[in-house]
Structure formats: structure tokens, C-alpha cells
Design an enzyme around this catalytic site. Structure first.
Site, PDB file in Angstrom:
ATOM      1  N   CYS A   1     103.634  65.310 108.903  1.00  0.00           N
ATOM      2  CA  CYS A   1     102.567  64.341 109.169  1.00  0.00           C
ATOM      3  C   CYS A   1     101.605  64.290 107.985  1.00  0.00           C
ATOM      4  O   CYS A   1     100.783  65.191 107.803  1.00  0.00           O
ATOM      5  CB  CYS A   1     101.808  64.735 110.433  1.00  0.00           C
ATOM      6  SG  CYS A   1     102.865  64.987 111.875  1.00  0.00           S
TER       7      CYS A   1
ATOM      8  N   GLU B   1     107.772  56.218 101.302  1.00  0.00           N
ATOM      9  CA  GLU B   1     107.785  57.066 100.102  1.00  0.00           C
ATOM     10  C   GLU B   1     107.268  56.313  98.882  1.00  0.00           C
ATOM     11  O   GLU B   1     107.713  56.532  97.764  1.00  0.00           O
ATOM     12  CB  GLU B   1     109.188  57.611  99.830  1.00  0.00           C
ATOM     13  CG  GLU B   1     109.599  58.743 100.746  1.00  0.00           C
ATOM     14  CD  GLU B   1     108.864  60.050 100.455  1.00  0.00           C
ATOM     15  OE1 GLU B   1     108.601  60.337  99.275  1.00  0.00           O
ATOM     16  OE2 GLU B   1     108.562  60.768 101.410  1.00  0.00           O
TER      17      GLU B   1
ATOM     18  N   SER C   1      99.666  55.098 100.591  1.00  0.00           N
ATOM     19  CA  SER C   1      99.879  55.378  99.171  1.00  0.00           C
ATOM     20  C   SER C   1      98.676  56.073  98.539  1.00  0.00           C
ATOM     21  O   SER C   1      98.814  56.852  97.607  1.00  0.00           O
ATOM     22  CB  SER C   1     100.177  54.076  98.421  1.00  0.00           C
ATOM     23  OG  SER C   1     101.342  53.451  98.929  1.00  0.00           O
TER      24      SER C   1
END
Length: 409
Positions: A128, A389, A136
Site C-alpha cells: 500500500c 508504476e 506519481s
């Protein structure tokens, strides 16, 4: 240091074929059902545990492969089977790697086995980190952990979002702010044991793709964890914070932010490999369809409009895989990403997956738009790769600033 190679060795080929067989025989037949159900595919995870794919030992072997190709090879094959189910299988690894990277030997031995459970009672774990206002921008994280010295406990408050396995996990690994003035260097990771009061699942997201993977908010309301649940321990944290404060003074705080971006950079090739797997799967369906589907008295692959698309699709997939393998080899062998090679691999592979799956739908025409054919699902799944990601825009920013020498904020 292992030399960079584009050829898998015999042992790697054996593992690849084993993974491919599991993906073909177990994952693919279940993919459409669990996509429709939008639920965690526990039976498939249990099958993966029985054969040894869902286990710490297996991922450790691939993670420490000196060629760097173990993890990308694994990700490509599993995600070739189905992205949603594959993410359900590998999602626990995110939390496990967090403990391996930061935890003490005692913490590793205590918590990682509880993340996986066993063949008869499989468990999952959740990492988490992201928050509603800090995806970001990791320096904007608001979840706080405050040390209660009298009780030797940490009190955690905040909300995490986009957590794979969030709320259903046996063990949660939570990143929280312990010193707000240090930006990302003021963060620490904590184990939240099973059944800890104050941790609850918030919104479960109904997603466009990767529907078999559980994604939810995790709410932490005065969650108290023992001091022993701080990964690495209090002494190590205090030393790290002291060093960070000195570096922040010397560098005006900029190096604090750069370190966080470098951490994400090292993890991105694995996501690129996932994207390669999905793109390859869609390409293979389109190629087979183009060979057998006839229009105007001949297979549609005889038409340049289709043949050229397939040529471009295969070229992009191979180029993406090479970028992923290069970055993975560099990361394992300690080669610095002087040109943001990690972000390059993730950017190109992610964009390739979106483009190739869209082309596959187009080649199949009306059939490609229906759920009777898997390319429709693959196209939906591919959308996530340019988002999680680090979005494609973030990847381009990292690459551009790395090349220019500008600070990565």
C-alpha cells in the site's frame, strides 16, 4: 557479473516452458470467467501454489537470477495467459519484495510465509503506497505514522488507494510518512498484521481491465502496530533519517526527491515484461485468425493492409522485449540507468501493448469487438500498463530529465 545475452540457458528454457504450460492449461481456460466475475480467482491461485509457482522460493530464484531474465521471463509467460489472473498470482510479490528489501532477517522469516500461506490455505498480501492525492507524486504522501514511545507502538492514519489485494490481504505492507520535512526520504514501511483493528477496506474499484485482480482502497484509522513491525527497525530508521537530513541540507532537498524516482526506475522493467506478454498473446491470436479467416476467396493475411500490421506488431513486441531484458540485466548487475533505461523499457512496452492489442481487435473486425474472442479482453487489460508504476507521461519526463541532467522532481 553475468554477460548480457539474448538467449535463455537450458534451465531458464525449462522454467519458461513450465510456466507457459501452466498459463495455457490453467490460466487461459479460466480467464473469461474471472474477468466477468470481477473476483479474485482463488482456485487458480491455489493451483499455482500446488505446482510451486505461487511461492516465495520460486520468486526468490527468479529475482536472484544473475542474468536478470528470470523475472521478465516469468512475467511475460504468466501475463501471456491472462493479465488479471496473472496479477492476482504475482501481486503478493510486491509486498514480499518490500519486506525482503527493507526488513530484518527476523521480519523476513516471520511475515513472508504468512503472505503466501500454504497449498491448502493460500493467502495474499498487499503493498500500500499510492494515495488519492499522491500517485506519481510520492513526496505528497499524507498517511502518517507517529511513534508512541511509551507503548513502543506506531500509530498509522491515512487512506491508501489502488492497492492490489487491499483489504483482503492477510498481511499489508504500508508506506507512511514519519518525517514530513524530508519528502520521500521521510517515509518508512510498516507491517500491519492480520486482524489489526483500524484497518479496513474502502472502495473496491470496478475496473476497465485486469478485472480478476482485486484493487481497493485501504483505510487506516488509528492503526496501532508494535515497534517490531517497522521494517528494518527503529535504530536503522533513525540513522537513515539523520543522514537524509544532512543530505537535504547539503543538496537543498533535491536529492531527497531523486532517490524516490530511482527506486521506481528499478522496478519498471517487470511491468514492461507484463505488457510484452499481453501484446504477444494478442498478436498470436491475430496471426492465427489472419491465416484462417478468408475474405474474397483468400486468407486475409494475403492482404498487405493486414500483413503489414502483423509485421509491425511482431517488430514492436521483439523490440520491447529487448529493452526490458536490457534494463533487467542492468538492474541485477548494478549498472546505473544513465539514460533512464528502466523507464524506456516500461514506456515502450506499455505503449506497444496498447497499440498491438488495438491492432488485433481491428484485424479480427467485428469478432474482435466481441467477448467470444480474447483480444477484446486483452485490449482492455493493456490500458493499465501506461498508467500504473508511473504513467507514460511520467516515463517520458524521467527520460527527458535524465538525458538533460535536470532534476527528476
Amino acid at each position: 557479473m553475468a554477460e548480457f545475452t539474448m538467449e535463455l540457458n537450458d534451465e531458464q528454457k525449462e522454467v519458461r516452458d513450465w510456466l507457459h504450460g501452466f498459463a495455457a492449461d490453467v490460466i487461459r481456460p479460466a480467464a473469461a470467467e474471472w474477468d466477468e466475475r470481477e473476483e479474485t480467482p482463488w482456485p487458480v491461485i491455489q493451483e499455482a501454489a500446488k505446482v510451486g509457482i505461487y511461492s516465495l522460493d520460486f520468486y526468490a530464484q527468479q529475482y536472484f537470477d544473475p542474468t536478470g531474465l528470470g523475472i521478465p521471463m516469468t512475467m511475460e509467460e504468466l501475463f501471456w495467459g491472462d493479465a488479471g489472473i496473472a496479477l492476482s498470482i504475482v501481486g503478493t510479490g510486491l509486498a514480499a519484495v518490500g519486506v525482503l528489501a527493507n526488513g530484518t532477517d527476523e521480519q523476513i522469516g516471520t511475515w513472508i510465509p504468512q503472505m503466501y500461506g500454504d497449498q491448502n490455505d493460500v493467502k495474499v498480501a498487499a503493498f500500500c503506497s499510492s494515495e488519492p492525492d499522491a500517485g506519481s507524486d510520492v513526496a505528497s504522501m499524507r498517511t502518517r505514522a507517529v511513534y508512541d514511545e511509551a507503548k513502543d507502538e506506531w500509530v498509522i492514519n491515512g487512506t491508501k488507494t489502488w492497492a492490489t489485494n487491499g483489504g483482503i490481504a492477510n498481511v499489508h505492507v504500508v508506506v507512511a510518512v514519519v518525517d514530513p520535512e524530508l519528502g520521500s526520504k521521510g517515509h518508512a514501511s510498516f507491517i500491519v498484521p492480520p486482524g489489526t483493528p483500524g484497518l479496513s477496506q474502502g472502495q473496491k474499484f470496478k475496473k476497465h481491465g485486469i478485472r480478476a485482480s482485486h484493487t481497493a482502497e485501504v483505510v487506516l484509522d488509528d492503526v496501532r502496530v508494535p515497534g517490531s513491525c517497522l521494517l528494518g527497525g527503529k535504530e536503522k530508521l533513525d540513522e537513515r533519517l539523520a543522514r537524509a537530513r544532512e543530505k537535504a541540507k547539503a543538496a537543498g532537498g533535491e536529492r531527497v526527491k531523486n532517490a524516490a524516482m530511482a527506486t521506481f526506475e528499478a522496478s519498471r522493467p517487470a511491468v514492461g515484461a507484463m505488457a510484452v506478454g499481453t501484446a504477444r498473446a494478442a498478436y498470436e491470436v491475430a496471426l492465427d485468425y489472419a491465416r484462417t479467416r478468408e475474405q474474397f476467396g483468400r486468407p486475409i493475411i494475403d492482404n498487405q493492409g493486414v500483413a503489414f500490421q502483423l509485421a509491425d506488431m511482431r517488430t514492436r513486441i521483439d523490440a520491447a522485449r529487448l529493452l526490458v531484458w536490457r534494463a533487467s540485466w542492468m538492474a541485477v548487475n548494478g549498472k546505473p540507468f544513465t539514460a533512464a533505461e528502466g523507464s524506456m523499457s516500461k514506456l515502450f512496452a506499455s505503449e506497444t501493448a496498447k497499440k498491438v492489442t488495438a491492432q488485433a481487435v481491428q484485424i479480427l473486425g467485428g469478432n474482435g469487438y466481441t467477448r467470444e474472442y480474447p483480444v477484446e479482453r486483452m485490449h482492455r487489460d493493456a490500458a493499465i500498463y501506461t498508467i500504473f508504476e508511473g504513467t507514460s507521461e511520467i516515463q517520458r519526463l524521467v527520460i527527458a530529465r535524465t538525458l538533460s541532467g535536470m532534476p527528476i522532481r
